[in-house]
Design a protein around this motif. Structure first.
Motif, short mmCIF file in Angstrom:
data_model
loop_
_atom_site.label_atom_id
_atom_site.label_comp_id
_atom_site.label_asym_id
_atom_site.label_seq_id
_atom_site.Cartn_x
_atom_site.Cartn_y
_atom_site.Cartn_z
N ALA A 7 7.70 -19.98 -7.90
CA ALA A 7 6.79 -21.08 -7.59
C ALA A 7 6.14 -21.64 -8.84
CB ALA A 7 5.71 -20.60 -6.62
N SER A 8 6.00 -20.79 -9.86
CA SER A 8 5.40 -21.23 -11.13
C SER A 8 6.03 -20.40 -12.25
CB SER A 8 3.88 -21.02 -11.10
OG SER A 8 3.28 -21.42 -12.30
N ALA A 9 6.60 -21.07 -13.23
CA ALA A 9 7.36 -20.39 -14.27
C ALA A 9 6.48 -19.62 -15.23
CB ALA A 9 8.20 -21.40 -15.04
N GLY A 10 7.02 -18.52 -15.78
CA GLY A 10 6.30 -17.73 -16.78
C GLY A 10 6.55 -16.25 -16.60
N ILE A 11 5.97 -15.46 -17.48
CA ILE A 11 6.07 -14.01 -17.43
C ILE A 11 4.67 -13.42 -17.44
CG2 ILE A 11 6.84 -11.92 -18.63
CD1 ILE A 11 9.14 -13.59 -19.77
N GLY A 12 4.41 -12.50 -16.53
CA GLY A 12 3.10 -11.85 -16.47
C GLY A 12 3.24 -10.35 -16.42
N ILE A 13 2.40 -9.63 -17.15
CA ILE A 13 2.38 -8.17 -17.16
C ILE A 13 0.95 -7.72 -16.91
CG2 ILE A 13 2.78 -6.07 -18.50
CD1 ILE A 13 4.85 -7.64 -20.11
N GLY A 14 0.75 -6.84 -15.97
CA GLY A 14 -0.61 -6.39 -15.72
C GLY A 14 -0.70 -5.39 -14.59
N LYS A 15 -1.91 -5.16 -14.16
CA LYS A 15 -2.21 -4.20 -13.11
C LYS A 15 -2.19 -4.89 -11.74
CE LYS A 15 -6.44 -2.75 -13.07
NZ LYS A 15 -7.65 -1.96 -13.40
N ALA A 16 -1.49 -4.29 -10.78
CA ALA A 16 -1.40 -4.88 -9.45
C ALA A 16 -2.70 -4.73 -8.69
CB ALA A 16 -0.26 -4.22 -8.67
N ALA A 17 -3.18 -5.83 -8.13
CA ALA A 17 -4.34 -5.81 -7.24
C ALA A 17 -3.93 -6.49 -5.94
CB ALA A 17 -5.52 -6.54 -7.88
N GLY A 153 -5.78 -9.22 -16.95
CA GLY A 153 -4.51 -8.51 -16.83
C GLY A 153 -4.17 -8.12 -15.42
N THR A 154 -4.61 -8.91 -14.44
CA THR A 154 -4.33 -8.60 -13.03
C THR A 154 -3.11 -9.36 -12.53
OG1 THR A 154 -6.66 -8.15 -12.47
CG2 THR A 154 -5.22 -8.81 -10.67
N ILE A 155 -2.23 -8.64 -11.81
CA ILE A 155 -1.17 -9.29 -11.03
C ILE A 155 -1.68 -9.31 -9.60
CG2 ILE A 155 1.20 -9.21 -10.20
CD1 ILE A 155 1.18 -9.70 -13.12
N LEU A 156 -2.03 -10.48 -9.10
CA LEU A 156 -2.60 -10.60 -7.76
C LEU A 156 -1.48 -10.64 -6.73
CD1 LEU A 156 -5.05 -10.98 -5.94
CD2 LEU A 156 -4.90 -13.45 -6.37
N MET A 157 -1.54 -9.73 -5.76
CA MET A 157 -0.51 -9.62 -4.74
C MET A 157 -1.16 -9.78 -3.37
SD MET A 157 1.39 -6.28 -6.43
CE MET A 157 3.01 -6.56 -5.75
N ALA A 158 -0.52 -10.57 -2.51
CA ALA A 158 -1.09 -10.83 -1.20
C ALA A 158 0.00 -11.24 -0.23
CB ALA A 158 -2.14 -11.94 -1.29
N LEU A 211 3.64 0.61 -5.55
CA LEU A 211 2.22 0.45 -5.83
C LEU A 211 1.75 1.46 -6.86
CD1 LEU A 211 0.91 -0.14 -2.22
CD2 LEU A 211 1.82 -1.79 -3.84
N GLY A 212 0.58 1.15 -7.47
CA GLY A 212 -0.01 2.08 -8.41
C GLY A 212 0.69 2.12 -9.75
N LYS A 213 1.44 1.11 -10.10
CA LYS A 213 2.18 1.07 -11.36
C LYS A 213 1.82 -0.18 -12.13
CE LYS A 213 4.68 4.70 -10.22
NZ LYS A 213 4.55 5.98 -10.92
N ALA A 214 1.95 -0.08 -13.43
CA ALA A 214 1.90 -1.31 -14.22
C ALA A 214 3.07 -2.16 -13.77
CB ALA A 214 2.00 -1.01 -15.70
N THR A 215 2.86 -3.43 -13.68
CA THR A 215 3.87 -4.30 -13.08
C THR A 215 4.23 -5.43 -14.02
OG1 THR A 215 3.04 -3.84 -10.87
CG2 THR A 215 4.33 -5.84 -11.13
N ILE A 244 -6.94 -2.09 -4.25
CA ILE A 244 -6.86 -2.71 -2.94
C ILE A 244 -8.17 -3.45 -2.73
CG2 ILE A 244 -6.51 -2.37 -0.47
CD1 ILE A 244 -4.15 -1.50 -2.10
N ILE A 245 -8.10 -4.76 -2.58
CA ILE A 245 -9.30 -5.56 -2.42
C ILE A 245 -9.36 -6.03 -0.98
CG2 ILE A 245 -10.57 -7.54 -3.30
CD1 ILE A 245 -8.67 -7.49 -5.69
N THR A 246 -10.46 -5.75 -0.31
CA THR A 246 -10.60 -6.15 1.08
C THR A 246 -11.87 -6.98 1.25
OG1 THR A 246 -11.80 -4.14 1.69
CG2 THR A 246 -9.40 -4.12 1.89
N ALA A 247 -11.90 -7.77 2.30
CA ALA A 247 -13.10 -8.54 2.63
C ALA A 247 -13.61 -8.06 3.97
CB ALA A 247 -12.78 -10.03 2.68
N THR A 248 -14.89 -7.75 4.04
CA THR A 248 -15.52 -7.32 5.28
C THR A 248 -16.78 -8.13 5.48
OG1 THR A 248 -16.93 -5.63 4.28
CG2 THR A 248 -14.67 -4.99 4.84
#
Length: 254
Positions: A7-17, A153-158, A211-215, A244-248
């Protein structure tokens, strides 16, 4: 290895959230005072307009007026007297709570937009569901996750990202985006490109061993996308864990 759509070109390295929004429970709750309930609904609309206006102004100043037009489209929906009038009429006639009236009317319009052949109108379906959720969260007192606070350095996953959530991302901190749903022409994908954040959509990533890995993620302009874990050597140098980010209704939790 998992595959998805670039969806958007580029390379990203970071921690999965992982962004995990709690599903809203909307019940058909009857009311006694329709006038008071309509005032409650109007208050939620006013708050939604104020929040989206602030987000649109921020996007216009940070990215550009063109990209802010997506959120201005949300404002047009929130200020549409036909939409708000139908919701108020359902509160009046059916004596249902605001949350349920918003659910029914907005879903009706979203389904109508989604069934159209025009791609622009199909995007309106996602916009309608976005403002629906925004209003319902205000009515229910549920606080959304503030993605602008994600660390560098976050890789946002949803599962998916709404335009509202994507617009709040700080591109200095988010190195990449991976979602299970969406497409290259979605408003969230357009905003990802405007923010210059690498993004892969329609990618499966829920398996626990991912999960739980550098990505590392690579988003190419062509259709084939690679999304993969770093080598053991790099994991040693980047020891990270998955957030793991949650909204309550008590706010955002990690």
């Amino acid at each position: 290895m998992a595959r998805g759509t670039g969806a958007s070109a580029g390379i990203g390295i970071g921690k999965a959230a992982i962004l995990r929004e709690e599903k809203l429970v909307i019940e058909n709750t009857g009311i006694e005072d329709a006038e008071a309930e309509k005032e409650r609904f109007k208050s939620a609309v006013e708050q939604s307009i104020a929040d989206v206006s602030a987000l649109a102004d921020d996007m216009a100043s940070r990215i550009g007026e063109k990209e802010a037009e997506i959120l201005n489209g949300h404002l047009m929906l929130l200020q549409d007297p036909m939409l708000t009038g139908e919701i108020e009429n359902q509160i009046d006639n059916d004596k249902v709570c605001s949350e349920f009236a918003v659910e029914t009317v907005c879903n009706m319009y979203a389904d109508m937009f989604a069934s159209m052949d025009d791609e622009l109108m199909q995007q309106r379906a996602a916009d309608m569901r976005d403002i629906k959720t925004r209003m319902q969260k205000i009515l229910l007192g549920v606080q959304s996750v503030d993605v602008s606070l994600l660390p560098a350095g976050t890789i946002l996953m949803a599962e998916d990202l709404t335009p509202s959530v994507t617009a709040g991302i700080n591109p200095d901190n988010v190195a990449g985006i991976v979602t299970e749903l969406g497409g290259r022409t979605s408003h969230s994908a357009i905003l990802s490109r405007a923010l210059e954040i690498p993004a892969v959509v329609y990618s499966f990533f829920r398996k626990p061993n991912r999960l739980g890995k550098a990505t590392a993620m690579e988003a190419r302009r062509m259709n084939m996308i690679n999304f993969f874990r770093l080598s053991l050597l790099l994991i040693v140098f980047i020891p990270v864990k998955t957030n793991i980010i949650t909204a309550t209704n008590n706010g955002a939790n990690k």
